[in-house]
Enzyme design. Structure first.
Site, PDB file in Angstrom:
ATOM      1  N   CYS A 114      74.171  -7.761  77.702  1.00 11.79           N
ATOM      2  CA  CYS A 114      73.394  -6.601  77.232  1.00 11.79           C
ATOM      3  C   CYS A 114      71.902  -6.890  77.150  1.00 11.79           C
ATOM      4  O   CYS A 114      71.109  -5.969  76.940  1.00 11.79           O
ATOM      5  CB  CYS A 114      73.917  -6.141  75.881  1.00 11.79           C
ATOM      6  SG  CYS A 114      75.701  -6.016  75.866  1.00 11.79           S
ATOM      7  N   HIS A 239      69.100  -2.339  72.121  1.00 12.75           N
ATOM      8  CA  HIS A 239      70.390  -2.180  72.788  1.00 12.75           C
ATOM      9  C   HIS A 239      71.261  -1.220  71.968  1.00 12.75           C
ATOM     10  O   HIS A 239      71.390  -1.364  70.748  1.00 12.75           O
ATOM     11  CB  HIS A 239      71.047  -3.553  72.916  1.00 12.75           C
ATOM     12  CG  HIS A 239      72.451  -3.494  73.406  1.00 12.75           C
ATOM     13  ND1 HIS A 239      72.836  -2.676  74.439  1.00 12.75           N
ATOM     14  CD2 HIS A 239      73.574  -4.137  72.996  1.00 12.75           C
ATOM     15  CE1 HIS A 239      74.134  -2.823  74.644  1.00 12.75           C
ATOM     16  NE2 HIS A 239      74.608  -3.696  73.779  1.00 12.75           N
ATOM     17  N   ASN A 269      78.071   2.207  74.507  1.00 13.01           N
ATOM     18  CA  ASN A 269      77.378   0.950  74.804  1.00 13.01           C
ATOM     19  C   ASN A 269      77.485   0.685  76.306  1.00 13.01           C
ATOM     20  O   ASN A 269      78.578   0.440  76.812  1.00 13.01           O
ATOM     21  CB  ASN A 269      78.064  -0.160  73.994  1.00 13.01           C
ATOM     22  CG  ASN A 269      77.531  -1.542  74.291  1.00 13.01           C
ATOM     23  OD1 ASN A 269      76.784  -1.745  75.242  1.00 13.01           O
ATOM     24  ND2 ASN A 269      77.933  -2.498  73.478  1.00 13.01           N
TER      25      ASN A 269
HETATM   26  N1  ACO Z   1      90.453   3.537  66.107  1.00 12.34           N
HETATM   27  C1  ACO Z   1      91.101   3.446  64.943  1.00 12.34           C
HETATM   28  N2  ACO Z   1      91.291   2.260  64.312  1.00 12.34           N
HETATM   29  C2  ACO Z   1      90.789   1.169  64.889  1.00 12.34           C
HETATM   30  C3  ACO Z   1      90.093   1.202  66.117  1.00 12.34           C
HETATM   31  C4  ACO Z   1      89.941   2.457  66.731  1.00 12.34           C
HETATM   32  N3  ACO Z   1      89.283   2.607  67.898  1.00 12.34           N
HETATM   33  N4  ACO Z   1      89.717  -0.051  66.442  1.00 12.34           N
HETATM   34  C5  ACO Z   1      90.131  -0.841  65.459  1.00 12.34           C
HETATM   35  N5  ACO Z   1      90.786  -0.119  64.522  1.00 12.34           N
HETATM   36  C6  ACO Z   1      91.421  -0.558  63.280  1.00 12.34           C
HETATM   37  C7  ACO Z   1      91.792  -2.013  63.323  1.00 12.34           C
HETATM   38  O1  ACO Z   1      93.052  -2.178  63.916  1.00 12.34           O
HETATM   39  C8  ACO Z   1      91.783  -2.366  61.860  1.00 12.34           C
HETATM   40  O2  ACO Z   1      92.972  -1.936  61.302  1.00 12.34           O
HETATM   41  P1  ACO Z   1      93.755  -2.848  60.222  1.00 12.34           P
HETATM   42  O3  ACO Z   1      92.796  -2.979  59.076  1.00 12.34           O
HETATM   43  O4  ACO Z   1      94.952  -2.046  59.931  1.00 12.34           O
HETATM   44  O5  ACO Z   1      94.004  -4.137  60.936  1.00 12.34           O
HETATM   45  C9  ACO Z   1      90.690  -1.485  61.278  1.00 12.34           C
HETATM   46  O6  ACO Z   1      90.476  -0.429  62.236  1.00 12.34           O
HETATM   47  C10 ACO Z   1      89.389  -2.212  61.048  1.00 12.34           C
HETATM   48  O7  ACO Z   1      89.049  -2.900  62.230  1.00 12.34           O
HETATM   49  P2  ACO Z   1      87.763  -3.777  62.291  1.00 12.34           P
HETATM   50  O8  ACO Z   1      87.677  -4.450  63.617  1.00 12.34           O
HETATM   51  O9  ACO Z   1      87.699  -4.622  61.052  1.00 12.34           O
HETATM   52  O10 ACO Z   1      86.624  -2.654  62.216  1.00 12.34           O
HETATM   53  P3  ACO Z   1      85.110  -2.816  61.941  1.00 12.34           P
HETATM   54  O11 ACO Z   1      84.768  -2.040  60.749  1.00 12.34           O
HETATM   55  O12 ACO Z   1      84.650  -4.238  62.040  1.00 12.34           O
HETATM   56  O13 ACO Z   1      84.489  -2.039  63.198  1.00 12.34           O
HETATM   57  C11 ACO Z   1      83.481  -2.437  65.339  1.00 12.34           C
HETATM   58  C12 ACO Z   1      84.767  -2.490  64.511  1.00 12.34           C
HETATM   59  C13 ACO Z   1      83.018  -0.997  65.440  1.00 12.34           C
HETATM   60  C14 ACO Z   1      83.808  -2.959  66.733  1.00 12.34           C
HETATM   61  C15 ACO Z   1      82.418  -3.302  64.658  1.00 12.34           C
HETATM   62  O14 ACO Z   1      82.923  -4.573  64.340  1.00 12.34           O
HETATM   63  C16 ACO Z   1      81.204  -3.462  65.523  1.00 12.34           C
HETATM   64  O15 ACO Z   1      80.514  -2.510  65.796  1.00 12.34           O
HETATM   65  N6  ACO Z   1      80.901  -4.699  65.924  1.00 12.34           N
HETATM   66  C17 ACO Z   1      79.777  -4.940  66.787  1.00 12.34           C
HETATM   67  C18 ACO Z   1      80.254  -4.843  68.161  1.00 12.34           C
HETATM   68  C19 ACO Z   1      79.126  -4.705  69.091  1.00 12.34           C
HETATM   69  O16 ACO Z   1      78.039  -4.297  68.755  1.00 12.34           O
HETATM   70  N7  ACO Z   1      79.417  -5.071  70.321  1.00 12.34           N
HETATM   71  C20 ACO Z   1      78.499  -4.922  71.326  1.00 12.34           C
HETATM   72  C21 ACO Z   1      77.499  -6.019  71.362  1.00 12.34           C
HETATM   73  S1  ACO Z   1      77.768  -7.040  72.646  1.00 12.34           S
HETATM   74  C22 ACO Z   1      77.652  -6.068  73.933  1.00 12.34           C
HETATM   75  O17 ACO Z   1      77.082  -5.022  73.832  1.00 12.34           O
HETATM   76  C23 ACO Z   1      78.248  -6.506  75.211  1.00 12.34           C
END
Ligand code: ACO
Length: 317
Positions: A114, A239, A269
């Site tokens: 990214c 980003h 993204n």
């Molecule tokens: N829909 C519904 N539920 C979901 C989904 C979904 N799409 N995805 C995950 N869940 C559930 C999980 O299974 C979990 O359930 P559980 O508690 O029963 O196990 C719950 O939601 C919480 O999941 P987490 O992964 O803990 O959710 P979090 O609040 O951390 O959010 C997210 C996830 C949005 C991916 C966050 O961690 C994030 O934004 N991280 C940064 C990622 C990022 O920016 N990546 C890009 C940078 S690198 C690049 O761009 C190449």
């Protein structure tokens, strides 16, 4: 070394819009879950006849036509991508061929995830400073749908396809400052050539923690080196991974929200394409004026992080 300015932008966006409701037909998710955690409502997926290369060519062609330069004035073509159509030849070489760009210049792809577009700006700057021609074409493009696991709800809802491009010029006295770095690490990765199936794997929480520390690290380093502050920046284009990451940074700097552009709501993204497509959208909306200072910041796989503070010195929309 001379600085660079941006003189034009362009974009190539797929025609197929996938809303969160559409994603909920593929995996167990909801608009509410996705939007509250990421700020994303929809993204673009490549449709029949569209791919990494066609998007990149469209973006490059638009940036070139808006630049008003003769394409023979280009001194390099650099493309940031982790989803190239071919492992070889590079996407940059295929853009060169499609647009009949000069043969006697360096033409290459960069894998910095990214942060690829901003890494590309810096590499182009080095090459242009070492050469005779003043203009470079830098592209960021991804077809992430090719490497998404459409059964993994924790990743497939985050990403989209797209391409953005810019024509840059090296100038003796152009104010320019940058920071490029990486921490290494497999917090987000895609398997390479030879893998049975390449897909995106991500430890979302770890990447989130990295992102909220990487952006201020990049910006502060640029401010320290340049003696500038957030007051000197007209637009900060980070980003577009997650609205919460950008909100965190806005709060940290006590900056006006409108200084940090966000468009992940409509595009998700798009990795290396996110910064140049956001910049292009701002330009098309008349939000970027000639002479304004932009702060571009990227972070991503490889735990790369990069920033560039530079001027937009082109025609206005
Ligand atoms: N829909 C519904 N539920 C979901 C989904 C979904 N799409 N995805 C995950 N869940 C559930 C999980 O299974 C979990 O359930 P559980 O508690 O029963 O196990 C719950 O939601 C919480 O999941 P987490 O992964 O803990 O959710 P979090 O609040 O951390 O959010 C997210 C996830 C949005 C991916 C966050 O961690 C994030 O934004 N991280 C940064 C990622 C990022 O920016 N990546 C890009 C940078 S690198 C690049 O761009 C190449």
């Amino acid at each position: 070394m001379e600085g660079i300015t941006i003189i034009s932008t362009g974009a190539g966006l797929p025609s197929r819009v996938m809303t969160n409701e559409d994603m909920a037909k593929l995996v167990d998710t909801s608009d509410e879950w996705i939007f509250t955690r990421t700020g994303i409502h929809e993204r673009r997926f490549c449709a029949e006849g569209e791919d990494n290369l066609s998007l990149a060519i469209a973006a490059a062609e638009q940036a070139l036509s808006r630049s008003g330069i003769d394409k023979n004035e280009l001194g390099c073509v650099i493309c940031g991508t982790v989803t190239a159509k071919y492992a070889s030849p590079s996407t940059a070489c295929l853009i060169q061929k499609a647009l009949e760009l000069p043969e006697d210049i360096p033409v290459l792809d960069i894998n910095a995830a990214c942060a690829g577009f901003i890494y590309g700006l810096e590499v182009a700057r080095g090459l242009l400073c070492a050469g005779e021609r003043k203009y470079g074409l830098v592209i960021g493009v991804e077809e992430l749908t090719k490497v998404l696991d459409m059964e993994d709800r924790s990743t497939c809802v985050l990403f989209g396809d797209g391409a953005g491009a810019a024509v840059i010029r090296v100038e003796q006295d152009a104010p320019y400052e940058s920071y490029l770095g990486a921490k290494g690490g497999l917090e987000i990765f895609i398997e390479g050539v030879g893998a049975e199936r390449s897909t995106v794997h991500m430890d979302g929480k770890a990447v989130f923690r990295f992102a909220v520390s990487a952006i201020p690290k990049v910006i502060n380093s640029i401010f320290e080196k340049s003696g500038k502050t957030m007051e000197d920046v007209d637009h900060c284009i980070c980003h577009q991974a997650n609205a919460r990451i950008i909100d965190h940074v806005v709060k940290k700097y006590g900056a006006p929200e409108e200084k940090f552009y966000k468009n992940m709501e409509r595009f998700g993204n798009t990795s290396a394409a996110s910064v140049p497509t956001a910049m292009n959208e701002m330009w098309e909306k008349g939000m970027i004026k000639s002479g304004e200072t932009l702060m571009l910041v990227g972070f991503g796989g490889g735990l790369t992080m990069a920033g560039a503070m530079l001027k937009f010195n082109g025609k206005e929309a």
